[in-house]
Design a protein around this motif. Sequence first.
Motif, PDB file in Angstrom:
ATOM      1  N   ALA A 277      75.527 -25.742  17.852  1.00  0.00           N
ATOM      2  CA  ALA A 277      75.925 -24.913  18.996  1.00  0.00           C
ATOM      3  C   ALA A 277      77.437 -24.863  19.113  1.00  0.00           C
ATOM      4  N   MET A 278      78.052 -25.997  18.921  1.00  0.00           N
ATOM      5  CA  MET A 278      79.501 -26.017  19.090  1.00  0.00           C
ATOM      6  C   MET A 278      80.230 -25.276  17.982  1.00  0.00           C
TER       7      MET A 278
ATOM      8  N   LEU B 209      74.280 -31.350  31.019  1.00  0.00           N
ATOM      9  CA  LEU B 209      75.218 -32.103  30.202  1.00  0.00           C
ATOM     10  C   LEU B 209      75.825 -31.312  29.053  1.00  0.00           C
ATOM     11  N   LEU B 210      75.095 -30.381  28.549  1.00  0.00           N
ATOM     12  CA  LEU B 210      75.656 -29.610  27.439  1.00  0.00           C
ATOM     13  C   LEU B 210      76.870 -28.820  27.918  1.00  0.00           C
ATOM     14  N   ILE B 211      76.720 -28.229  29.076  1.00  0.00           N
ATOM     15  CA  ILE B 211      77.849 -27.480  29.640  1.00  0.00           C
ATOM     16  C   ILE B 211      79.020 -28.417  29.897  1.00  0.00           C
ATOM     17  N   LEU B 212      78.676 -29.563  30.446  1.00  0.00           N
ATOM     18  CA  LEU B 212      79.723 -30.535  30.733  1.00  0.00           C
ATOM     19  C   LEU B 212      80.467 -30.906  29.459  1.00  0.00           C
TER      20      LEU B 212
ATOM     21  N   ALA C 104      86.451 -28.200  25.690  1.00  0.00           N
ATOM     22  CA  ALA C 104      87.376 -27.079  25.889  1.00  0.00           C
ATOM     23  C   ALA C 104      88.690 -27.564  26.485  1.00  0.00           C
ATOM     24  N   LEU C 105      88.569 -28.532  27.382  1.00  0.00           N
ATOM     25  CA  LEU C 105      89.771 -29.016  28.041  1.00  0.00           C
ATOM     26  C   LEU C 105      90.600 -29.912  27.129  1.00  0.00           C
TER      27      LEU C 105
ATOM     28  N   LEU D 149      82.612 -36.970  20.916  1.00  0.00           N
ATOM     29  CA  LEU D 149      82.675 -37.306  22.335  1.00  0.00           C
ATOM     30  C   LEU D 149      81.592 -36.572  23.112  1.00  0.00           C
ATOM     31  N   ALA D 150      81.460 -35.306  22.802  1.00  0.00           N
ATOM     32  CA  ALA D 150      80.457 -34.505  23.511  1.00  0.00           C
ATOM     33  C   ALA D 150      79.064 -35.059  23.293  1.00  0.00           C
TER      34      ALA D 150
END
Lengths: 275, 325, 314
Positions: free
Chosen positions: A210-211, A120-123, A129-130, A140-141
């Motif tokens: 992280a972000m 999920l983190l990658i998602l 990113a998109l 949202l993330a």
Amino acid sequence: MNVVRWGALRQNVGLTVGLVTIAVLLLAAFLSPLPHNPLAPNAAATLAHPGSRYWFGTDTSGFDVFSRTIRAARLDLPLALLGTIVSMLIGVPVGLFASGRSRTAEALMRCLDVFQAFPLLILALAIVALTGNQLRNIVLAIAIINVPTFIRLVRSQSLTLRSARFVEAARAIGASERRVLLRHILPNAAAPITAQAALTAAQSIVVIAAMTFIGIGITPPQASWGAMIQTGSAQVATGGWWVSFFPGLAILIVVASFNLIADGAQRLLSPTSRG
Amino acid sequence: MRELETQFVTRRGTVRAVNGVSFQIATGELVGLVGETGSGKSATVRSIIGLVRKPGRVVGGEVRFLDEDLLTLPAGRLRKIRGSRISFIPQNPFAALHPVLKLDRQFENVIRAHKDVSRGECFDLAQQVLQRLAIPDPARVLGGYAHELSGGMAQRVVIGIALVLDPDLVIADEPTTGLDVTVQRQILDLIVELLADDRRAMLLVTHDLGVVAQYCHRVIVMYAGTVVESGPVDAVFRQPAHPYTRALLDAVPQPNKPLQILRGSIPSLIDYPRGCPFHDRCAFAFARCGEETPHLGRLNNSREYACHLPQGLIAESVEARTEAR
Amino acid sequence: MSLVKLEHVSKTFKRDKGSTLYAVNDVSLTIDRGETVGLIGESGAGKSTIGRLALRLQTPDAGVITFEGQDLAELSKQSLSAVRARMTVVFQEPYQSLNPRMNVGEIVGEPLVIHERRLGRSERRQRVVDALEHVALGQTFLDRYPAELSGGQQQRVGIARAIVTRPSFVVLDEPTSSLDLSVRAQVLQLLGDLQKEFDLAYLFISHDIHSVEHLSSRLAVMYLGQIVEIGPAAAVFTDPLHPYTQALLSAALSADPDVKPARFLLRGEIPSPTNLPRGCFLHGRCPLGTDECTRAPVPLHHAVAAHEVACLKA
């Protein structure tokens, strides 16, 4: 509805410590004057060691690490809390719904299984990113990552409670499904849900770090712990340890505080916590 | 056992769970320990076998078993005794049996903790004891798991574990509560038979007066952490000396008898009342009862009671002084 | 017209492993206004299921259940909910049947909130206090939580909740089994008083024969989901006709050491309700059993007036 026993707060040391720490940090971030302007660097004093003038030292641009560390709480903490709240706002009702026996509920759970098969983190990073480099996408993330947890938790609590005798009693007196859910099941699930909320907040801090570490969501000279760690990472090898260390420490303290809150809330709200 | 005193210290204050409890059990005797919730009977039992957990502590008294004071023994010695000389049958068999271990292993664990025998010998011992407990096909049962058994069977297995090492004293905590009535009879009959054969003593903790009346030799009645009466079952039940015993017997619904109500509730074990713990509910109480705690005194050679009334309720001149409140 | 009527009701449950549990098998029962029907039997006999079926907390697989003349299956959701004000239940485990997060006032008031909406807050409070007084609990209990009460008090709260809407029928599902001896008598007397005052009908489910016998006008004995004997309480108690009833009564231990129990014991243990025996359910354990008993399930037939039994040998 008397859910919390305020007197017990005094006895629940962990919970109090956790709450006070977060509160102090928030207050400091928003209200108190800081020794140096966290957004205005002093180019003359770059990479100063921690000392009496710059308590935590300065970084390569001359920002006072102490002031920035505190200031970063203005961004990171509310983001984490907001992300948690959004996750709950979505997760709790869906979880309640999913505990029913309808086919849609079953279908929902299967979709959730598939969804959680992704890392999920990658998602979340991919989505951000998109969709663009904005703060609200961080929220949202966080929501994407945590909603499934709440759904499952609330659902499992609800399933267990549904077969509780007092729920049967409520049905026997004619309570509607809605009433049973809101008045009987939800309040009794409050303990684990609150604990989970605190844990989610803790985890969110790390996600946010992280972000911002990779630069999402903030524009300089905004302060955020993740970004600060990033800028300081190059200095660690050359001896400027303090630039990354203190934001890291801040994250540690905040995460630990949320964990204490989670633990304390669990103990405080469980009905068996009455002596 | 004499003058056992167990106190529990909790955040709210000291809960005096067991206050100066004294009684004796002779070889081969089946003694019933009767009391309601809060009477202290479970705490007493746990104090005897040394299973009192924090925040409770045994703060006084002694428990003499054969020649040793169990309360002063080192943990290792106590463990040796527990299980092989004194064994325990708990209330819920499924809580006592390991859900994932096969039953023969569970027997093994108990036997080999005390005796040095091979697994095969353990199996034989287990099989023998289960056979005595009228379990059909014990070998198959031993190869299986606890959840495959019915309540009655599981309780028999637990009894088997308790008996396999030939203990001198068996303590049973409500061993038949929750079982069907017909099964209860079967199990009790079995227990009595096994005890008589081997001259074992048993302390049967229960709230079911019927069980005590039909199976026990002696009875000990507890209330609010103290012993209020003890003696041979026939004598005590026919002519109770203590008002609480009488009230308890009256409270059992029986055909063709109006219900006698015992008003009030048990006193708090933290704010322990002055005087006799039963005095606020006693129909026979008088001034002294609220002031002075009655001690356990002898009624006759075999009976004791703790009441200020001389000779308790047996004296002919005793009348209810106040209406049962 | 009977208040509650069960006609040829059956209920099965599907177990996870695919086997079927036959909880209730072709049971017919009536309960009239103001009377108490005692339902006794051991665990697995299906007594609690009958209670739940009568309250429509479960739906039967076969048969008809009527309350006050209405077929419960034909009621709309709203009507069914409204009927719940008139038929209530008291459960076995008092602590578990009360929501730990609600205080006594809220618990006892909830049925009023659901069924008598037009009541104002103070009126409702008055009704709650009234109900509490009827179960000998004072106003001070309004703010207390279940965890602060003793077992007997908790059960009284459950009873107060059951009578606050002035029902005509109350299912008592083992109401005293979890209580201490001295408290049992209090609660039984309370139930008796309430019955007289409010003209309540009770279905008293229990495995303790003595408690049931006290309040019951009629007694029904269940075994493996079937009623094997039913009749006036005194008659069933003193002159049981069915071997199972005889065994049940003789297994009860009297607290009087002078009374020695009769030794009428059944062999073996109760078969599992997933695997019902053919013919009479008791055959195989019954000392009176013969081949005749295995041929077909035995129906209830009249032995003496109003006293029915399902046994070929009675």
